[in-house]
Motif scaffolding. Structure first.
Motif, mmCIF file in Angstrom:
data_model
loop_
_atom_site.group_PDB
_atom_site.id
_atom_site.type_symbol
_atom_site.label_atom_id
_atom_site.label_comp_id
_atom_site.label_asym_id
_atom_site.label_seq_id
_atom_site.Cartn_x
_atom_site.Cartn_y
_atom_site.Cartn_z
ATOM 1 N N LEU A 161 0.019 1.825 57.062
ATOM 2 C CA LEU A 161 -1.341 1.271 57.040
ATOM 3 C C LEU A 161 -2.394 2.380 57.013
ATOM 4 N N ALA A 162 -2.153 3.447 57.753
ATOM 5 C CA ALA A 162 -3.110 4.566 57.771
ATOM 6 C C ALA A 162 -3.230 5.173 56.379
ATOM 7 N N GLY A 194 -5.154 2.781 54.110
ATOM 8 C CA GLY A 194 -6.582 2.798 54.451
ATOM 9 C C GLY A 194 -7.257 4.083 54.010
ATOM 10 N N SER A 195 -6.630 5.222 54.319
ATOM 11 C CA SER A 195 -7.213 6.507 53.922
ATOM 12 C C SER A 195 -7.318 6.609 52.408
ATOM 13 N N GLN A 207 -7.811 4.073 50.334
ATOM 14 C CA GLN A 207 -8.972 3.261 49.937
ATOM 15 C C GLN A 207 -10.264 4.018 50.207
ATOM 16 N N ASP A 208 -10.298 4.759 51.296
ATOM 17 C CA ASP A 208 -11.504 5.514 51.635
ATOM 18 C C ASP A 208 -11.749 6.607 50.596
ATOM 19 N N LEU A 213 -10.636 6.808 47.548
ATOM 20 C CA LEU A 213 -10.952 6.162 46.274
ATOM 21 C C LEU A 213 -12.409 5.685 46.269
ATOM 22 N N SER A 214 -12.845 5.131 47.408
ATOM 23 C CA SER A 214 -14.222 4.641 47.518
ATOM 24 C C SER A 214 -15.237 5.767 47.449
ATOM 25 N N MET A 215 -14.925 6.877 48.101
ATOM 26 C CA MET A 215 -15.908 7.952 48.224
ATOM 27 C C MET A 215 -15.993 8.803 46.964
ATOM 28 N N GLY A 216 -14.987 8.688 46.089
ATOM 29 C CA GLY A 216 -15.031 9.422 44.825
ATOM 30 C C GLY A 216 -15.227 10.902 45.056
ATOM 31 N N ASP A 269 -2.305 -6.710 50.838
ATOM 32 C CA ASP A 269 -2.421 -6.412 49.415
ATOM 33 C C ASP A 269 -3.918 -6.323 49.119
ATOM 34 N N PHE A 270 -4.401 -5.117 48.888
ATOM 35 C CA PHE A 270 -5.849 -4.920 48.751
ATOM 36 C C PHE A 270 -6.348 -5.314 47.359
ATOM 37 N N PHE A 271 -7.648 -5.475 47.256
ATOM 38 C CA PHE A 271 -8.269 -5.781 45.961
ATOM 39 C C PHE A 271 -9.598 -5.063 45.883
ATOM 40 N N ARG A 272 -9.844 -4.417 44.748
ATOM 41 C CA ARG A 272 -11.159 -3.801 44.561
ATOM 42 C C ARG A 272 -11.579 -3.923 43.105
#
Lengths: 394, 394
Positions: A161-162, A165-166, A168-169, A171-174, A390-393
Motif C-alpha cells: 500500500l505504501a 500510495g507513494s 500516486q504521489d 505521478l501526481s506531483m510530476g 484499484d486506483f483511478f486517475r
C-alpha cells in the motif's frame, strides 16, 4: 516428565511484528485449556528475563487486557537481541527450576531457532525436563521449512500500500518530485521488497525497480531502468531492501557497518539514500527518499486478516505440540497445494531452521528489475489479506 | 454572467492529501446538479494544464470510476508546484475562453490562494466573466481563516498511529534500539508534528519531544529531554517537523537549502537525521531515524472519517457558492463552539488567505518539549476520526 515441572513460560525475541502478540495470546489461551493446573509465566525481554528471573505471571490477566494485547504492536513482553552464551545457562536454568517450568515457548525468528536449540540441548545435558517449542514470527519471511512466517503478511500489506500510495504521489506531483526511492526492511532476503509489487497491475504502476539482498545492484543498470521508467511514464519508484549490496559490499558511502549486533548482523548507512542521491545527480531532478522504518512493522490499523489468523494458529499448535510431549521443534505453516488458499500447521525439528535463511527464489523475480513474477503474486497475494485497492486517475 | 461562459473547470494544486479526490468528486457531482447544462472539465496538472490547454472532459465519467477516484490517493488530475506569472495569463485565459469556462475551482493550499487571487484579478481586468473559488486542502493545516483544513485529519491520524507504533517498538526492543526520531511533514507549521501526541495518555507514552518550525530547537535542551525520558522509561521518541530550525537556520549540516522551488520554499537535508546522529553520539546508543515521507499523505487504508466527510462538504459548498455568483473566495470550515464536534462551511475572501500561514498557538503546546496541551487534544482529536487504540503490555 517430572511432575514438579509443569508450569509454562513464554518469551518473545528479535524484531517485532504487528501480530506477534496474537501468537502470545493464542499460546497462553490454548495452554490454559491444555494445562489447566499449570501456571503461565511471561518472560520479560526474551532470554534476558530468563537469565535474570524477570517474569510476569500471566495466569490471572483479564480477558479485557488480553483483547488489548492482541491489538498492541511491538512485543507485549518486551524483546531482546541478546545471543545466548554457555555462561548464561546456569542462571537461565535456575529461573526454570525456580518457576518449575516444564514447557517453554519462544516466539521469534532465525536467531530464536538458535536459542531454542541451545536451551533444549543444555536442558538434556543437565537432565532437566523441559519441552522447548519455537513459534515462528518475522516480517522478513526468511525462516526455512515453513511456507511463510506470521508477521510477513501484515508488513507486506503495508509495503504494498505504501508503494501504491507513494507512486500516486510521484505521478501526481510530476516534475516537482517525479522519482521516489523507498527503503524497506529485510536483512538477508527480499521478501518484503518483493511485496511492493503486489499492487502493480501494469508497466506504468509502481514499483519500477526492486533491490533485494539476494542480487547485488549494478548502479549503471539501476540508473538505466529508473530513467527509462521516468521518460516513459513521467515518474518512477524504486523499492530497496536495507543492506542491499553493490559489487563491493553493502551499497553506500561506507563499506564498514555502522554497528554490529551480538549475532554479527551489521547495520549500514542507508543504501536507498545512497541510490537516491546517485539518481538525483545523474538525472538532475529531485528524488524523494522514504524510510518507513519500524512503522512498517507496527502500523496496527493495517493488519492482514490472514496473517492475524495464522499468528493465532501457530500459537495454538505450539501448545498442542507441548501437550503431546514434542520438544526442540518449530511450528510451520503448510500450504494446501490446491486452490483456494488454505494453510495448516506442522512441526519441524528446530535444528533444520537455526542459522538458515530462506531467500527469494529465482522464479519469483524478473531479471534486471527484480519485479515479481506471476508465481510470486500467487504465492504472496493470499498472505496480505483483503485485495488491494484499484486506483483511478484522469 | 455572459451566457457563453457557463462551463466548469476544476484543478488540483500543491502537495497531495489522501482526501483531495473526495473534494474533486464532490465539487463535480454537486456542479452537475447545480449547473445541469454545463460541461465539466478537469484541468490536468493544475495551472500548467490551464496554460497549455491540457484538460479532460469529466461530464461523462462513470459513477464506478468516480467511486475509485474517491479512494485514490494523490491528485487524480495531477498537481503542480508552478507559480503563476503575469506572462502566463494570456494563454491561461485562452483556455478559459476556448472551453467557455465561467466557473473555476482550485483545490489547494496557501500557494493556491495566491493563484486564485491572481486569476480572479486578471479576469476582472480583461473583462472575462469568471467565478474563481478556492477549495481548501493541505495536510499541513496551515491555512488561515478556517478552523482546520481537509487533508489534515487523515495525515494527523497516520502520524498519531505511527508514533504510537514506533514507540511500542522502541519500548519492546529495549537497549537494542531504544530511541527513535521520526521526521514528519509540515513546512511552516507544526500541526502534523503535534498530532503525534494524540495517542499519548501518560508521561511514559510517546512522543517525549516534538520539534516544530515555530520554535527553534535548542540542541542541548533536546538532548536533555530525550536522555531524561530514556533513563526514566527505558526508551524515548522524538517527532521532528521537516525544516525545524536551530539558532542559525534549518538544523543540519548545511545552512543552505538543497533545493528552492518556484514559490521560494527551501528543501533541506533532514533535521531529524541530524538530531538522531547527535543523540546517538551523545548517549552512545543506537538511535533509529524514520521518515515516512509521502506515505503519510497517501496511506489510503487509514483515512479519518471526519476528514473524508469534510473534504466532501467543502467541494459541495464551493459549487453552491459558484451557483450564488460568489467569486474570489475560499470555502472555510467553521466549528460549532458547543460540544459535540460539528462543523459547517463558510466563505472568506481569498486575499485574507493568500501568503499567510496558520501556526500552532502557544496555548496548544507545553514549553520546552512542545508536547500537546489538553486544548490541542480537544481541538485535534475529533479531526482524526475514530478514537485511537489503547495498548496494553506487561
Amino acid at each position: 516428565m517430572n511432575s514438579q515441572h509443569q508450569n509454562i513460560a513464554v518469551l518473545q525475541s528479535g524484531g517485532c511484528t504487528p501480530v506477534i502478540n496474537e501468537s502470545l495470546w493464542a499460546v497462553v489461551s490454548a495452554s490454559r485449556t491444555n494445562f489447566p493446573t499449570s501456571d503461565v509465566y511471561g518472560v520479560l525481554r526474551g532470554v534476558e528475563g530468563l537469565i535474570s528471573g524477570n517474569v510476569s505471571r500471566l495466569t490471572n490477566v483479564s480477558e479485557e487486557s488480553w483483547q488489548r494485547v492482541r491489538h498492541t504492536p511491538g512485543s507485549a513482553l518486551g524483546s531482546t537481541r541478546k545471543k545466548l552464551s554457555d555462561a548464561d545457562m546456569d542462571q537461565l536454568f535456575a529461573t526454570i527450576e525456580m518457576l518449575k517450568v516444564g514447557y517453554l515457548f519462544l516466539i521469534g525468528g532465525n536467531d530464536t531457532a538458535d536459542t531454542t536449540e541451545k536451551i533444549s540441548r543444555a536442558g538434556k545435558i543437565s537432565g532437566i525436563p523441559l519441552n522447548v517449542i519455537h513459534i515462528p514470527k518475522t516480517i522478513d519471511n526468511d525462516l526455512v521449512e515453513t511456507d511463510h512466517s506470521p508477521g510477513y503478511g501484515s508488513a507486506a500489506r503495508f509495503i504494498a500500500l505504501a508503494t501504491m500510495g507513494s507512486g500516486q504521489d510521484a505521478l501526481s506531483m510530476g516534475n516537482a518530485s517525479p522519482i521516489t526511492v523507498i527503503e524497506v526492511m529485510g536483512r538477508d532476503a527480499g521478501w518484503l521488497a518483493m511485496a511492493s509489487g503486489l499492487g502493480k497491475r501494469s508497466d506504468q504502476d509502481p514499483p519500477h525497480f526492486i533491490g533485494i539482498p539476494e542480487v547485488p545492484i549494478d548502479q549503471a543498470s539501476f540508473i538505466d531502468v529508473m530513467s527509462y521508467a521516468y521518460r516513459q511514464f513521467g515518474y518512477a519508484v524504486a523499492v530497496i531492501s536495507e543492506n542491499c549490496r553493490g559489487p563491493k559490499g553493502v551499497l553506500g558511502p561506507n563499506v564498514e557497518p555502522l554497528l554490529v549486533d551480538e549475532f554479527g548482523h551489521g547495520y549500514y548507512e542507508s543504501p536507498a539514500k545512497y541510490l537516491s542521491k546517485l539518481l538525483s545527480e545523474s538525472l538532475n531532478i529531485r528524488v524523494r527518499y522514504e524510510y518507513p522504518g519500524t512503522i512498517q512493522r507496527t502500523f496496527i490499523e493495517n493488519i492482514s486478516t490472514t496473517d492475524r489468523n495464522e499468528a493465532q494458529m501457530v500459537g495454538i499448535s505450539a501448545s498442542k505440540a507441548a501437550l503431546e510431549g514434542r520438544t526442540d521443534c518449530m511450528v510451520t505453516l503448510l500450504r494446501d497445494p490446491e486452490a483456494p488458499y488454505r494453510c495448516k500447521t506442522g512441526l519441524v525439528s528446530v535444528d533444520l531452521v537455526a542459522n538458515r535463511v530462506a531467500t527469494v527464489p529465482v522464479q519469483y523475480r524478473i531479471p534486471d528489475t527484480n519485479l515479481p513474477t506471476k508465481s510470486f503474486n500467487k504465492y504472496a497475494a493470499p498472505l496480505i489479506g483483503d485485495s488491494l485497492p484499484d486506483f483511478f486517475r484522469f
